[in-house]
Design a protein around this motif. Structure first.
Motif, PDB file in Angstrom:
ATOM      1  N   THR A  53       0.811  -1.342   0.036  1.00  0.00           N
ATOM      2  CA  THR A  53       0.028  -0.136  -0.082  1.00  0.00           C
ATOM      3  C   THR A  53       0.825   1.214  -0.081  1.00  0.00           C
TER       4      THR A  53
ATOM      5  N   LEU B  24       2.960   5.318  -6.066  1.00  0.00           N
ATOM      6  CA  LEU B  24       2.560   5.231  -7.596  1.00  0.00           C
ATOM      7  C   LEU B  24       1.084   5.590  -7.854  1.00  0.00           C
TER       8      LEU B  24
ATOM      9  N   GLY C 151      -2.534   2.910  -9.791  1.00  0.00           N
ATOM     10  CA  GLY C 151      -1.967   3.339  -8.519  1.00  0.00           C
ATOM     11  C   GLY C 151      -2.662   3.903  -7.707  1.00  0.00           C
TER      12      GLY C 151
ATOM     13  N   LEU D  36      -4.627   1.174  -5.815  1.00  0.00           N
ATOM     14  CA  LEU D  36      -3.509   0.423  -5.070  1.00  0.00           C
ATOM     15  C   LEU D  36      -3.001   1.116  -4.027  1.00  0.00           C
ATOM     16  N   SER D  37      -3.505   2.519  -3.700  1.00  0.00           N
ATOM     17  CA  SER D  37      -2.825   3.209  -2.741  1.00  0.00           C
ATOM     18  C   SER D  37      -3.675   3.285  -1.375  1.00  0.00           C
ATOM     19  N   ASN D  38      -4.587   2.181  -1.125  1.00  0.00           N
ATOM     20  CA  ASN D  38      -5.427   2.256  -0.161  1.00  0.00           C
ATOM     21  C   ASN D  38      -5.428   0.697   0.522  1.00  0.00           C
ATOM     22  N   HIS D  39      -5.456   0.523   1.673  1.00  0.00           N
ATOM     23  CA  HIS D  39      -5.240  -0.654   2.399  1.00  0.00           C
ATOM     24  C   HIS D  39      -6.214  -1.678   2.120  1.00  0.00           C
TER      25      HIS D  39
ATOM     26  N   VAL E 164      -6.166  -2.840  -1.565  1.00  0.00           N
ATOM     27  CA  VAL E 164      -4.925  -3.878  -1.640  1.00  0.00           C
ATOM     28  C   VAL E 164      -5.556  -5.117  -1.128  1.00  0.00           C
ATOM     29  N   GLN E 165      -6.083  -5.045   0.019  1.00  0.00           N
ATOM     30  CA  GLN E 165      -6.239  -6.377   0.628  1.00  0.00           C
ATOM     31  C   GLN E 165      -7.445  -7.013  -0.093  1.00  0.00           C
TER      32      GLN E 165
ATOM     33  N   LEU F 123      -7.756  -7.103  -3.480  1.00  0.00           N
ATOM     34  CA  LEU F 123      -7.044  -7.687  -4.375  1.00  0.00           C
ATOM     35  C   LEU F 123      -6.486  -8.938  -4.195  1.00  0.00           C
ATOM     36  N   GLU F 124      -5.906  -8.964  -2.942  1.00  0.00           N
ATOM     37  CA  GLU F 124      -5.109 -10.195  -2.404  1.00  0.00           C
ATOM     38  C   GLU F 124      -6.225 -11.296  -2.310  1.00  0.00           C
TER      39      GLU F 124
ATOM     40  N   LYS G  56      -7.265 -13.288  -5.101  1.00  0.00           N
ATOM     41  CA  LYS G  56      -6.452 -14.314  -5.671  1.00  0.00           C
ATOM     42  C   LYS G  56      -6.799 -15.706  -5.362  1.00  0.00           C
TER      43      LYS G  56
ATOM     44  N   ARG H 257     -10.834 -10.597 -10.123  1.00  0.00           N
ATOM     45  CA  ARG H 257      -9.469  -9.981 -10.807  1.00  0.00           C
ATOM     46  C   ARG H 257      -9.458 -10.000 -12.202  1.00  0.00           C
TER      47      ARG H 257
ATOM     48  N   ILE I 157      -3.682  -6.833 -14.943  1.00  0.00           N
ATOM     49  CA  ILE I 157      -2.546  -6.649 -13.681  1.00  0.00           C
ATOM     50  C   ILE I 157      -1.164  -6.973 -14.215  1.00  0.00           C
TER      51      ILE I 157
END
Lengths: 100, 100
Positions: free
Chosen positions: A7, A13, B10, B13-16, B19-20, B22-23, B26, B87, B92
């Motif tokens: 993050t 980015l 970006g 993807l700049s926020n917890h 991003v979580q 997106l993880e 998976k 996703r 990506i």
DNA sequence: TCTATATATCGAGATTTATAGATACATTTA
DNA sequence: TAAATGTATCTATAAATCTCGATATATAGA
């Protein structure tokens, strides 16, 4: 690489000038003049050259480069009064592996 | 992929929480229950399940997922009253190639 | 059609970021 | 040592983002 670090990298980015800088630093010789003192790009590019090309204030660019170095995207090397910045390809690689 | 699109990605993807998410996506089967109606994860996970796991409000998660879909990180599929998000591995991949 | 459920959108207050100018610090050179 | 140069940090304002509750919209079922 964990979500927290990813993050932080994402924050770096998330801004056009910073992404642009990271792109320019892929091929420094194609975007910047060789430095007056040292004649290579092994350690990257000095703050002033990046600042001039980006067209933002010196303080802004300095802050940007510091934040990118802090999260590991860039590596700084100091030679005399100049700070040179180059990409940290290893961390960038780790970040992309985290995303995939 | 250009600097402009990469910057938009970006931002996502700049926020917890984002991003979580997106993880988690998976391996949806390891993080979410199978959906009551459809029994697979082929189209991803519905908004409510993501919302509950993230612990944020419904409106916030809906906004997050929309923004991630808008820049191409996620693909949405609607089945009846449910929206499923998964996703977009291709985008990506393109993004990581842009960074490297 | 009426109601319940899932999701999307709107409006708002709190927080963070973008960016600049002023100034401080470090280093080189006169 | 004093001045000049390159970089970093501080302070401040405008803009963007975070996140919520309220409300609107879409769909399914009674």
């Amino acid at each position: 690489m964990d979500v927290k670090l990813a993050t932080e990298i994402g924050k770096c980015l998330s801004n056009h000038p910073r992404v642009q800088i990271l792109e320019w630093l892929k091929k420094p010789d194609q975007h910047f003049p060789p430095h007056e003192t040292i004649r290579h790009f092994n350690d990257g590019v000095c703050v002033t050259y990046i600042q001039e090309k980006a067209g933002l204030s010196q303080s802004t660019i300095s802050t940007y480069l510091s934040s990118m170095e802090k999260c590991g995207l860039l590596i700084m090397t100091r030679h005399g009064k100049w700070s040179y910045f180059k990409r940290n390809e290893e961390l960038i690689k780790q970040y992309t592996m985290f995303l995939l």
